[in-house]
Scaffold this active site. Structure first.
Site, PDB file in Angstrom:
ATOM      1  CB  THR A   1     -35.740  -0.027  10.719  1.00 21.12           C
ATOM      2  OG1 THR A   1     -36.153  -1.298  11.203  1.00 21.12           O
ATOM      3  CG2 THR A   1     -35.892   1.010  11.821  1.00 21.12           C
TER       4      THR A   1
ATOM      5  CE  LYS B   1     -42.750   3.786  14.548  1.00 20.50           C
ATOM      6  NZ  LYS B   1     -41.273   3.749  14.551  1.00 20.50           N
TER       7      LYS B   1
ATOM      8  NE  ARG C   1     -40.576  -6.659  11.606  1.00 23.70           N
ATOM      9  CZ  ARG C   1     -39.869  -5.825  12.373  1.00 23.70           C
ATOM     10  NH1 ARG C   1     -40.491  -4.891  13.098  1.00 23.70           N
ATOM     11  NH2 ARG C   1     -38.574  -5.881  12.404  1.00 23.70           N
TER      12      ARG C   1
ATOM     13  CD  GLU D   1     -44.647  -4.729  19.940  1.00 22.02           C
ATOM     14  OE1 GLU D   1     -45.432  -4.797  18.975  1.00 22.02           O
ATOM     15  OE2 GLU D   1     -43.416  -4.678  19.811  1.00 22.02           O
TER      16      GLU D   1
ATOM     17  NE  ARG E   1     -40.905   1.269   9.078  1.00 16.64           N
ATOM     18  CZ  ARG E   1     -40.630   0.266   9.894  1.00 16.64           C
ATOM     19  NH1 ARG E   1     -39.899  -0.756   9.471  1.00 16.64           N
ATOM     20  NH2 ARG E   1     -41.083   0.260  11.135  1.00 16.64           N
TER      21      ARG E   1
ATOM     22  CG  PHE F   1     -32.321   5.087  18.807  1.00 16.50           C
ATOM     23  CD1 PHE F   1     -33.559   4.491  19.044  1.00 16.50           C
ATOM     24  CD2 PHE F   1     -31.276   4.286  18.349  1.00 16.50           C
ATOM     25  CE1 PHE F   1     -33.760   3.138  18.851  1.00 16.50           C
ATOM     26  CE2 PHE F   1     -31.470   2.914  18.154  1.00 16.50           C
ATOM     27  CZ  PHE F   1     -32.716   2.342  18.399  1.00 16.50           C
TER      28      PHE F   1
ATOM     29  CG  HIS G   1     -43.952  -0.689  16.207  1.00 18.79           C
ATOM     30  ND1 HIS G   1     -42.644  -1.027  16.470  1.00 18.79           N
ATOM     31  CD2 HIS G   1     -44.720  -1.605  16.841  1.00 18.79           C
ATOM     32  CE1 HIS G   1     -42.634  -2.105  17.240  1.00 18.79           C
ATOM     33  NE2 HIS G   1     -43.885  -2.477  17.475  1.00 18.79           N
TER      34      HIS G   1
ATOM     35  CE1 TYR H   1     -40.585   1.309  19.273  1.00 22.84           C
ATOM     36  CE2 TYR H   1     -41.454   3.364  20.129  1.00 22.84           C
ATOM     37  CZ  TYR H   1     -41.307   2.455  19.097  1.00 22.84           C
ATOM     38  OH  TYR H   1     -41.885   2.723  17.872  1.00 22.84           O
TER      39      TYR H   1
ATOM     40  CG  ASN I   1     -39.813   3.930  11.254  1.00 20.69           C
ATOM     41  OD1 ASN I   1     -40.661   4.313  12.060  1.00 20.69           O
ATOM     42  ND2 ASN I   1     -39.022   2.901  11.497  1.00 20.69           N
TER      43      ASN I   1
END
Ligand code: CMP
Length: 147
Positions: free
Chosen positions: A91, A9, A85, A126, A102, A57, A115, A49, A112
């Site tokens: 998260t 990100k 993951r 995705e 993270r 948010f 993704h 998203y 964070n």
């Protein structure tokens, strides 16, 4: 072999963590089959998203992910969705365990760092947002028997 979609990100890019993050996936023995630096447009961000559309948010999240460049990657490996993951961590960066991406680099929920697809179904949705079929390469690294 399973595949997953990972995004680094804007906070990960701007904090110059891209190499560190890619290196972790390489050292784990995951294959990078596609990789690009891009600036996401609002329509694609809203599609990516979409499951969060009703969350308070959502607008902030779309503004943030479209604010600066990101890196998109397709990774392949055994159980790669759950492996990545796990490597990403919880998260909320303030709750993520040290040793995870993270846990080591984030202290925010929104910013964070990465993704990662949470299921095969999410991956399929995705990956189509970020890659054309021909941009995902299929090749041997040569060390597959050792990993
Ligand atoms: P990601 O794994 O990209 O999936 C959805 C994103 O929404 C998540 O990481 C966070 O960046 C963001 N997010 C999740 N929960 C919150 C929250 N409570 N407040 C702000 N952003 C959130």
């Amino acid at each position: 072999m399973e595949r997953t979609l990972v995004l680094i990100k804007p906070d990960g890019i701007k904090r110059r963590l891209s190499g560190e993050i890619i290196s972790r996936f390489e050292h784990k023995g995951l294959k990078i089959l596609g990789l690009k630096l891009l600036k996401l447009d609002t329509k694609k961000a809203e599609t990516h998203y979409a499951v969060h559309r009703d969350k308070p948010f959502f607008n902030d999240l779309v503004s943030y992910i479209t604010s600066d460049p990101i890196i998109a990657m397709v990774l392949e490996g055994r159980s790669v969705i759950s492996v990545v993951r796990g490597m990403a961590g919880s998260t909320d960066g303030s709750k993520a365990v040290p040793g995870t991406i993270r846990g080591d680099f984030a202290n925010s929920i929104q910013m964070n760092i990465v993704h990662a697809s949470d299921s095969q179904e999410s991956y399929e949705k995705e990956v189509a947002i970020f890659f054309n079929h021909e941009e995902i390469l299929s090749f041997e690294y040569g060390d597959e028997g050792l990993i």
